[in-house]
Design a protein around this motif. Structure first.
Motif, PDB file in Angstrom:
ATOM      1  N   ARG A 155       8.813  -1.453   1.780  1.00  6.77           N
ATOM      2  CA  ARG A 155       9.406  -2.624   1.134  1.00  6.77           C
ATOM      3  C   ARG A 155       8.735  -3.896   1.638  1.00  6.77           C
ATOM      4  O   ARG A 155       8.316  -3.984   2.801  1.00  6.77           O
ATOM      5  CB  ARG A 155      10.918  -2.699   1.398  1.00  6.77           C
ATOM      6  CG  ARG A 155      11.720  -1.654   0.640  1.00  6.77           C
ATOM      7  CD  ARG A 155      13.227  -1.819   0.854  1.00  6.77           C
ATOM      8  NE  ARG A 155      13.971  -0.845   0.076  1.00  6.77           N
ATOM      9  CZ  ARG A 155      14.391  -1.040  -1.170  1.00  6.77           C
ATOM     10  NH1 ARG A 155      14.164  -2.203  -1.760  1.00  6.77           N
ATOM     11  NH2 ARG A 155      15.051  -0.098  -1.812  1.00  6.77           N
ATOM     12  N   LEU A 156       8.660  -4.872   0.756  1.00  7.88           N
ATOM     13  CA  LEU A 156       8.141  -6.178   1.131  1.00  7.88           C
ATOM     14  C   LEU A 156       9.226  -6.940   1.886  1.00  7.88           C
ATOM     15  O   LEU A 156      10.362  -7.041   1.419  1.00  7.88           O
ATOM     16  CB  LEU A 156       7.748  -6.959  -0.124  1.00  7.88           C
ATOM     17  CG  LEU A 156       7.184  -8.359   0.083  1.00  7.88           C
ATOM     18  CD1 LEU A 156       5.818  -8.289   0.766  1.00  7.88           C
ATOM     19  CD2 LEU A 156       7.066  -9.102  -1.252  1.00  7.88           C
ATOM     20  N   ASP A 157       8.890  -7.444   3.043  1.00  7.11           N
ATOM     21  CA  ASP A 157       9.809  -8.313   3.789  1.00  7.11           C
ATOM     22  C   ASP A 157       9.734  -9.676   3.115  1.00  7.11           C
ATOM     23  O   ASP A 157       8.875 -10.503   3.433  1.00  7.11           O
ATOM     24  CB  ASP A 157       9.372  -8.393   5.254  1.00  7.11           C
ATOM     25  CG  ASP A 157      10.354  -9.178   6.113  1.00  7.11           C
ATOM     26  OD1 ASP A 157      11.070 -10.047   5.567  1.00  7.11           O
ATOM     27  OD2 ASP A 157      10.384  -8.941   7.336  1.00  7.11           O
ATOM     28  N   MET A 158      10.634  -9.895   2.173  1.00  5.28           N
ATOM     29  CA  MET A 158      10.523 -11.058   1.298  1.00  5.28           C
ATOM     30  C   MET A 158      10.589 -12.373   2.062  1.00  5.28           C
ATOM     31  O   MET A 158       9.797 -13.286   1.812  1.00  5.28           O
ATOM     32  CB  MET A 158      11.621 -11.013   0.232  1.00  5.28           C
ATOM     33  CG  MET A 158      11.558 -12.139  -0.778  1.00  5.28           C
ATOM     34  SD  MET A 158      10.005 -12.159  -1.748  1.00  5.28           S
ATOM     35  CE  MET A 158      10.310 -10.784  -2.868  1.00  5.28           C
ATOM     36  N   VAL A 196      10.666  -2.788  -3.445  1.00  6.87           N
ATOM     37  CA  VAL A 196       9.879  -1.609  -3.085  1.00  6.87           C
ATOM     38  C   VAL A 196       8.436  -1.797  -3.550  1.00  6.87           C
ATOM     39  O   VAL A 196       8.188  -2.208  -4.685  1.00  6.87           O
ATOM     40  CB  VAL A 196      10.474  -0.338  -3.733  1.00  6.87           C
ATOM     41  CG1 VAL A 196       9.520   0.841  -3.577  1.00  6.87           C
ATOM     42  CG2 VAL A 196      11.822   0.001  -3.115  1.00  6.87           C
ATOM     43  N   LEU A 197       7.492  -1.478  -2.673  1.00  5.50           N
ATOM     44  CA  LEU A 197       6.078  -1.512  -3.034  1.00  5.50           C
ATOM     45  C   LEU A 197       5.471  -0.123  -3.121  1.00  5.50           C
ATOM     46  O   LEU A 197       4.401   0.057  -3.712  1.00  5.50           O
ATOM     47  CB  LEU A 197       5.296  -2.355  -2.024  1.00  5.50           C
ATOM     48  CG  LEU A 197       5.656  -3.841  -1.970  1.00  5.50           C
ATOM     49  CD1 LEU A 197       4.721  -4.573  -1.024  1.00  5.50           C
ATOM     50  CD2 LEU A 197       5.620  -4.485  -3.351  1.00  5.50           C
ATOM     51  N   HIS A 207       5.482  -3.313  -9.384  1.00  8.05           N
ATOM     52  CA  HIS A 207       5.101  -4.649  -8.938  1.00  8.05           C
ATOM     53  C   HIS A 207       3.716  -4.658  -8.298  1.00  8.05           C
ATOM     54  O   HIS A 207       2.876  -5.507  -8.618  1.00  8.05           O
ATOM     55  CB  HIS A 207       6.127  -5.174  -7.926  1.00  8.05           C
ATOM     56  CG  HIS A 207       7.476  -5.438  -8.500  1.00  8.05           C
ATOM     57  ND1 HIS A 207       7.670  -6.221  -9.618  1.00  8.05           N
ATOM     58  CD2 HIS A 207       8.715  -5.029  -8.100  1.00  8.05           C
ATOM     59  CE1 HIS A 207       8.969  -6.282  -9.891  1.00  8.05           C
ATOM     60  NE2 HIS A 207       9.613  -5.572  -8.993  1.00  8.05           N
ATOM     61  N   LEU A 208       3.467  -3.730  -7.394  1.00  8.10           N
ATOM     62  CA  LEU A 208       2.190  -3.706  -6.693  1.00  8.10           C
ATOM     63  C   LEU A 208       1.055  -3.288  -7.626  1.00  8.10           C
ATOM     64  O   LEU A 208      -0.008  -3.917  -7.659  1.00  8.10           O
ATOM     65  CB  LEU A 208       2.261  -2.761  -5.496  1.00  8.10           C
ATOM     66  CG  LEU A 208       1.010  -2.692  -4.612  1.00  8.10           C
ATOM     67  CD1 LEU A 208       0.707  -4.053  -4.006  1.00  8.10           C
ATOM     68  CD2 LEU A 208       1.188  -1.639  -3.513  1.00  8.10           C
ATOM     69  N   VAL A 234       7.658 -12.164  -8.400  1.00 11.54           N
ATOM     70  CA  VAL A 234       7.168 -11.209  -7.403  1.00 11.54           C
ATOM     71  C   VAL A 234       5.657 -11.053  -7.519  1.00 11.54           C
ATOM     72  O   VAL A 234       4.929 -11.028  -6.516  1.00 11.54           O
ATOM     73  CB  VAL A 234       7.867  -9.843  -7.565  1.00 11.54           C
ATOM     74  CG1 VAL A 234       7.295  -8.830  -6.566  1.00 11.54           C
ATOM     75  CG2 VAL A 234       9.371  -9.984  -7.371  1.00 11.54           C
ATOM     76  N   HIS A 235       5.170 -10.973  -8.744  1.00 13.28           N
ATOM     77  CA  HIS A 235       3.737 -10.790  -8.965  1.00 13.28           C
ATOM     78  C   HIS A 235       2.948 -12.009  -8.491  1.00 13.28           C
ATOM     79  O   HIS A 235       1.875 -11.870  -7.883  1.00 13.28           O
ATOM     80  CB  HIS A 235       3.470 -10.520 -10.452  1.00 13.28           C
ATOM     81  CG  HIS A 235       4.289  -9.394 -10.987  1.00 13.28           C
ATOM     82  ND1 HIS A 235       4.508  -9.188 -12.330  1.00 13.28           N
ATOM     83  CD2 HIS A 235       4.966  -8.394 -10.344  1.00 13.28           C
ATOM     84  CE1 HIS A 235       5.278  -8.124 -12.491  1.00 13.28           C
ATOM     85  NE2 HIS A 235       5.568  -7.639 -11.293  1.00 13.28           N
ATOM     86  N   ARG A 236       3.493 -13.188  -8.725  1.00 14.82           N
ATOM     87  CA  ARG A 236       2.813 -14.400  -8.253  1.00 14.82           C
ATOM     88  C   ARG A 236       2.785 -14.448  -6.722  1.00 14.82           C
ATOM     89  O   ARG A 236       1.777 -14.862  -6.129  1.00 14.82           O
ATOM     90  CB  ARG A 236       3.524 -15.642  -8.811  1.00 14.82           C
ATOM     91  CG  ARG A 236       3.186 -15.923 -10.247  1.00 14.82           C
ATOM     92  CD  ARG A 236       1.736 -16.376 -10.405  1.00 14.82           C
ATOM     93  NE  ARG A 236       1.480 -17.626  -9.696  1.00 14.82           N
ATOM     94  CZ  ARG A 236       0.689 -17.760  -8.637  1.00 14.82           C
ATOM     95  NH1 ARG A 236       0.029 -16.711  -8.151  1.00 14.82           N
ATOM     96  NH2 ARG A 236       0.534 -18.941  -8.060  1.00 14.82           N
ATOM     97  N   LEU A 237       3.858 -14.030  -6.088  1.00  9.10           N
ATOM     98  CA  LEU A 237       3.882 -14.007  -4.629  1.00  9.10           C
ATOM     99  C   LEU A 237       2.824 -13.050  -4.090  1.00  9.10           C
ATOM    100  O   LEU A 237       2.065 -13.384  -3.173  1.00  9.10           O
ATOM    101  CB  LEU A 237       5.267 -13.613  -4.121  1.00  9.10           C
ATOM    102  CG  LEU A 237       5.407 -13.462  -2.601  1.00  9.10           C
ATOM    103  CD1 LEU A 237       5.110 -14.783  -1.895  1.00  9.10           C
ATOM    104  CD2 LEU A 237       6.808 -12.956  -2.243  1.00  9.10           C
TER     105      LEU A 237
END
Length: 295
Positions: A155-158, A196-197, A207-208, A234-237
């Motif tokens: 998971r991405l640590d947002m 989730v990545l 997303h990834l 999410v995609h821009r991040l």
């Protein structure tokens, strides 16, 4: 001068319906109008549901509609190493973590919070945000759980990702969001929580994979349904974190059924192949999706 590059990226887990026809035909038309390129990508990371037979059916439907695309077609299942490399970069930067909680454990945790009268935050799609338990585990505990063979997702640590970036993100919207958002749109990736990545059974997430694919294929214009408008945050991040190019975005209206529901493969909505067998022509499909005006 940069040549515009558009793409249509269906999943080979079911038959294309009118919503797919609209998106494919719109992308194809915009690419031709701009003197650009049109690419086809098969999003088949879910190998348990996708199949070669359904992929071939996509080709037949698009050919029948008169859509032409460049070869070779990018098939995501052939490029898991690209997504692994991207995930490794994020892991090296300390921006991802292994999450061991099962879906059942997450549901139980949130239900307990609700029973105590604690409202649980939800993402733009209405799903509850992932609890912080796994993110807060000590490195030694993570190593122990992994050594015991406990399955986990990455998971991405947002919060760490947004903090590491140090600035906000936005995008150019040439279509419109659900509330009419257009022009320069300010993104809110935090609204999605720790997305989730990658999972054990699927070595990447939508997303990834979509972010990596668009960069590797040189996509300059992402034209897709309005249901993905908020996911663009999410995609821009991810693009900013990995130093990837930023396309322009056009989120189009969705094709709806008679009951006002978005057309869906899982709901068995009438597919293009079924309409063809019933006597429809490509011109009929163009009329049905509102693209019957010639270039």
């Amino acid at each position: 001068m940069t040549v515009p590059v558009f793409r249509f990226a269906p999943s080979s887990n079911g038959a294309l319906h009118l919503g797919h026809a609209y998106s494919a035909m719109l992308n194809h038309r915009l690419a031709r109008e701009a003197g650009g390129r049109f690419l086809l990508r098969i999003e088949d990371i879910d190998t348990s549901r996708c199949s070669p037979e359904l992929e071939q059916a996509i080709y037949r439907d698009l050919e029948w509609l008169g859509i032409e695309w460049e070869l070779p077609v990018r098939r995501q299942s052939d490029h898991f190493e690209d997504y692994r490399a991207a995930l490794d970069r994020l892991e090296d930067a300390g921006l991802v973590y292994p999450s061991f909680m099962t879906r059942g454990e997450v549901r139980a945790f949130i239900a307990e919070a609700a029973a105590e009268g604690k409202p649980w935050p939800r993402d733009p799609d209405g799903a509850p945000l992932f609890p912080s338990i796994d993110r807060e585990r000590a490195p030694s505990e993570r190593k122990r759980l992994a050594a015991e063979g406990l399955p986990f997702a990455w998971r991405l640590d947002m919060e760490s990702a947004c903090t590491a970036l140090g600035h906000g993100v936005d995008w150019d919207e040439e279509g419109a969001g659900p509330c009419g958002e257009t022009g320069r749109v300010r993104a809110d990736p935090r609204a999605w929580g720790d997305v989730v990545l990658a999972r054990k059974e699927t070595p990447t997430s939508y997303h990834l994979a979509v972010t990596v694919d668009d960069a590797l294929q040189g996509i300059t214009h992402v034209v897709r349904g309005r249901d993905l408008f908020f996911a663009t945050a999410v995609h821009r991040l991810l693009q900013e974190l990995m130093g990837l190019p930023v396309p322009r975005y056009y989120h189009h209206a969705l094709m709806l059924g008679a009951d006002g529901r978005k057309l869906s493969k899982s709901e068995g909505d009438t597919g293009i192949a079924a309409l063809r067998k019933a006597g429809a022509t490509p011109a009929d499909i163009a009329r049905m999706v509102g693209l019957d005006n010639p270039l």
